[in-house]
Design an enzyme around this catalytic site. Structure first.
Site, PDB file in Angstrom:
ATOM      1  N   TYR A  43      47.290  28.803  35.445  1.00 18.93           N
ATOM      2  CA  TYR A  43      46.597  29.670  36.497  1.00 18.93           C
ATOM      3  C   TYR A  43      46.342  30.714  36.017  1.00 18.93           C
ATOM      4  O   TYR A  43      47.409  31.748  35.213  1.00 18.93           O
ATOM      5  CB  TYR A  43      47.477  29.898  37.700  1.00 18.93           C
ATOM      6  CG  TYR A  43      47.072  30.566  38.581  1.00 18.93           C
ATOM      7  CD1 TYR A  43      45.992  30.427  39.186  1.00 18.93           C
ATOM      8  CD2 TYR A  43      47.729  31.723  39.179  1.00 18.93           C
ATOM      9  CE1 TYR A  43      45.458  31.156  40.345  1.00 18.93           C
ATOM     10  CE2 TYR A  43      47.072  32.624  40.215  1.00 18.93           C
ATOM     11  CZ  TYR A  43      45.996  32.499  40.747  1.00 18.93           C
ATOM     12  OH  TYR A  43      45.599  33.187  41.631  1.00 18.93           O
ATOM     13  N   ASP A  57      44.571  45.407  41.673  1.00 14.30           N
ATOM     14  CA  ASP A  57      43.978  44.160  42.061  1.00 14.30           C
ATOM     15  C   ASP A  57      43.160  44.688  43.267  1.00 14.30           C
ATOM     16  O   ASP A  57      43.533  44.075  44.137  1.00 14.30           O
ATOM     17  CB  ASP A  57      44.989  43.127  42.227  1.00 14.30           C
ATOM     18  CG  ASP A  57      44.306  42.051  42.640  1.00 14.30           C
ATOM     19  OD1 ASP A  57      43.277  41.690  42.282  1.00 14.30           O
ATOM     20  OD2 ASP A  57      44.997  40.912  43.241  1.00 14.30           O
ATOM     21  N   ASP A  84      41.478  32.445  39.484  1.00 11.89           N
ATOM     22  CA  ASP A  84      41.350  33.288  40.847  1.00 11.89           C
ATOM     23  C   ASP A  84      39.940  33.898  40.623  1.00 11.89           C
ATOM     24  O   ASP A  84      39.558  34.382  39.537  1.00 11.89           O
ATOM     25  CB  ASP A  84      42.327  34.474  40.796  1.00 11.89           C
ATOM     26  CG  ASP A  84      42.397  35.319  41.903  1.00 11.89           C
ATOM     27  OD1 ASP A  84      41.373  35.321  42.519  1.00 11.89           O
ATOM     28  OD2 ASP A  84      43.309  36.380  41.945  1.00 11.89           O
ATOM     29  N   ASP A  86      38.687  35.736  43.164  1.00 13.35           N
ATOM     30  CA  ASP A  86      38.544  36.904  44.113  1.00 13.35           C
ATOM     31  C   ASP A  86      37.668  36.518  45.262  1.00 13.35           C
ATOM     32  O   ASP A  86      37.848  35.273  45.870  1.00 13.35           O
ATOM     33  CB  ASP A  86      38.065  38.137  43.469  1.00 13.35           C
ATOM     34  CG  ASP A  86      38.999  38.966  42.902  1.00 13.35           C
ATOM     35  OD1 ASP A  86      40.301  38.557  42.816  1.00 13.35           O
ATOM     36  OD2 ASP A  86      38.901  40.082  42.313  1.00 13.35           O
ATOM     37  N   HIS A 111      39.565  29.552  43.139  1.00 16.49           N
ATOM     38  CA  HIS A 111      39.976  29.631  44.615  1.00 16.49           C
ATOM     39  C   HIS A 111      39.322  31.023  44.905  1.00 16.49           C
ATOM     40  O   HIS A 111      39.098  32.035  44.401  1.00 16.49           O
ATOM     41  CB  HIS A 111      41.306  29.834  44.884  1.00 16.49           C
ATOM     42  CG  HIS A 111      42.333  30.905  44.393  1.00 16.49           C
ATOM     43  ND1 HIS A 111      41.956  32.312  45.030  1.00 16.49           N
ATOM     44  CD2 HIS A 111      43.180  30.918  43.527  1.00 16.49           C
ATOM     45  CE1 HIS A 111      43.057  32.953  44.150  1.00 16.49           C
ATOM     46  NE2 HIS A 111      43.681  32.295  43.470  1.00 16.49           N
ATOM     47  N   GLU A 113      38.569  33.781  48.060  1.00 21.16           N
ATOM     48  CA  GLU A 113      39.292  34.292  49.229  1.00 21.16           C
ATOM     49  C   GLU A 113      38.532  35.025  50.463  1.00 21.16           C
ATOM     50  O   GLU A 113      37.169  35.368  50.207  1.00 21.16           O
ATOM     51  CB  GLU A 113      40.236  35.284  49.047  1.00 21.16           C
ATOM     52  CG  GLU A 113      39.815  36.375  48.514  1.00 21.16           C
ATOM     53  CD  GLU A 113      40.770  37.219  47.475  1.00 21.16           C
ATOM     54  OE1 GLU A 113      40.901  38.605  47.864  1.00 21.16           O
ATOM     55  OE2 GLU A 113      41.261  36.851  46.516  1.00 21.16           O
ATOM     56  N   CYS A 121      45.591  43.448  47.184  1.00 28.48           N
ATOM     57  CA  CYS A 121      46.586  42.086  46.973  1.00 28.48           C
ATOM     58  C   CYS A 121      47.090  41.400  48.379  1.00 28.48           C
ATOM     59  O   CYS A 121      47.111  42.124  49.417  1.00 28.48           O
ATOM     60  CB  CYS A 121      47.706  42.619  46.289  1.00 28.48           C
ATOM     61  SG  CYS A 121      49.325  41.853  46.211  1.00 28.48           S
ATOM     62  N   ARG A 156      40.988  30.112  49.856  1.00 27.35           N
ATOM     63  CA  ARG A 156      42.229  31.217  50.146  1.00 27.35           C
ATOM     64  C   ARG A 156      41.824  31.925  51.606  1.00 27.35           C
ATOM     65  O   ARG A 156      40.932  32.555  51.475  1.00 27.35           O
ATOM     66  CB  ARG A 156      42.597  32.087  49.186  1.00 27.35           C
ATOM     67  CG  ARG A 156      43.656  32.870  49.636  1.00 27.35           C
ATOM     68  CD  ARG A 156      43.988  33.880  48.467  1.00 27.35           C
ATOM     69  NE  ARG A 156      44.194  35.176  48.825  1.00 27.35           N
ATOM     70  CZ  ARG A 156      44.533  36.222  47.960  1.00 27.35           C
ATOM     71  NH1 ARG A 156      44.711  35.888  46.616  1.00 27.35           N
ATOM     72  NH2 ARG A 156      44.612  37.382  48.520  1.00 27.35           N
ATOM     73  N   GLU A 186      47.636  32.587  52.365  1.00 27.14           N
ATOM     74  CA  GLU A 186      48.150  33.734  51.800  1.00 27.14           C
ATOM     75  C   GLU A 186      49.126  34.139  52.643  1.00 27.14           C
ATOM     76  O   GLU A 186      48.828  34.476  53.947  1.00 27.14           O
ATOM     77  CB  GLU A 186      47.249  34.542  51.167  1.00 27.14           C
ATOM     78  CG  GLU A 186      47.858  35.692  50.525  1.00 27.14           C
ATOM     79  CD  GLU A 186      48.484  35.299  49.310  1.00 27.14           C
ATOM     80  OE1 GLU A 186      49.314  34.572  49.326  1.00 27.14           O
ATOM     81  OE2 GLU A 186      48.097  36.116  48.217  1.00 27.14           O
ATOM     82  N   ASN A 209      51.699  30.085  47.234  1.00 30.34           N
ATOM     83  CA  ASN A 209      51.966  31.534  46.240  1.00 30.34           C
ATOM     84  C   ASN A 209      53.426  31.811  46.482  1.00 30.34           C
ATOM     85  O   ASN A 209      53.651  32.398  47.424  1.00 30.34           O
ATOM     86  CB  ASN A 209      50.856  32.377  46.700  1.00 30.34           C
ATOM     87  CG  ASN A 209      50.965  33.493  45.598  1.00 30.34           C
ATOM     88  OD1 ASN A 209      51.454  33.524  44.770  1.00 30.34           O
ATOM     89  ND2 ASN A 209      50.397  34.787  46.253  1.00 30.34           N
TER      90      ASN A 209
END
Length: 291
Positions: A43, A57, A84, A86, A111, A113, A121, A156, A186, A209
């Protein structure tokens, strides 16, 4: 042969075989190390990528920076790489390009989100999420853009910490209807919430996660697998350990003027060269010169 199977298909095979641990690999050599140790997938965390670049982040890195890191990592290992992505680096039409670039880079999937920008985060407060129809549009765009049908699109949702558990469940179902291959809920805050979410979204590929120092309890892969989770992320685990080791070693040099006490904990030159395949490079170089 493995190379004849697309990265997305290899990731799907991995989660079908059983719950799969995906360690966060913060550089390509760590990805190769994970392969040597026997992991079945890896990952690339946006949090680790951002931190390694010296920024938080919060969506500061660009799509190009993410894709470059993804490509270098994918080239270093035969393992399928989940990335990731974002919020997709824009709206639905931007997500089309995001998918194409990641797929061309050789990764297994991404993924996306449902946070608003500037994102945060997932285990911090102060997040906000887009309307579910906006995220569903991004998912539809992502699915439409991929060339390989097995390229993985995970949705996500950060809604649990914003609007509550029920909204996260409702969004998950909507994102699956839009074509997502799996769901990443998440910041679940207890073992019971992980269990309840899996029961509320049955027959779906679920991702958990297990980041440290966040809101979620640190559950093991077997336990999460028994609940119904097929993938388990350890996004910054190796990164945090490596950073602490670097700090301790730098402090030792500053204080004592030598690294002597840290040597027993180091990867040796021979171990590094073996991981790099150094002797293979030397042998090929000699062969090219005919000697």
């Amino acid at each position: 042969m493995t190379n004849d199977i697309s990265p997305g298909r290899r990731l799907r095979n991995a989660w079908t075989a059983g719950p799969v641990a995906l360690p966060g690999v913060f550089n390509p050599l760590v990805a190769r190390m994970a392969e040597r140790l026997g992991f079945s997938a890896v990952y690339l965390s946006g949090g680790a990528l951002s931190a390694g670049s010296g920024v938080p982040d919060i969506g500061l890195l660009t799509l190009s920076e993410f894709v470059q890191a993804a490509q270098l990592t994918a080239q270093a290992t035969a393992l399928p790489l989940l990335c990731d992505a974002d919020t997709g680096f824009g709206e639905a039409l931007n997500v089309e390009r995001t998918v194409r670039l990641f797929e061309t880079a050789g990764v297994a999937g991404i993924h996306l989100e449902d946070q608003e920008m500037p994102k945060r985060c997932g285990h911090l407060s102060g997040k906000s999420v887009v309307a579910p129809e906006v995220m569903a549009a991004k998912i539809r765009a992502a699915v439409a853009a991929k060339k390989d049908r097995d390229f993985v699109i995970i949705a996500r949702t950060d809604a649990k910490g914003v609007h509550g558990f029920d909204d996260a469940v409702a969004r998950a179902k909507r994102y699956l209807d839009a074509g997502a291959d799996g769901i990443f809920p998440e910041a679940m805050e207890s073992r019971e919430e992980f269990e309840q979410f899996a029961k509320a979204v049955p027959n779906a590929v679920l991702l958990a996660n297990m980041t440290e120092f966040g809101k979620s309890p640190l559950l093991d892969v077997t336990t999460l697998g028994q609940m119904g989770y097929r993938m388990v992320l350890f996004p910054l685990t190796a990164f945090r350990v490596a950073m602490k080791a670097a700090e301790n070693t730098l402090r030792e040099i500053l204080t004592n003027g030598t690294q002597q006490a840290s040597v027993p904990g180091m990867q040796t030159r021979a171990e590094l060269y073996d991981l790099l395949g150094y002797t293979g490079y030397e042998a090929r170089d000699r062969a090219y010169f005919g000697s």
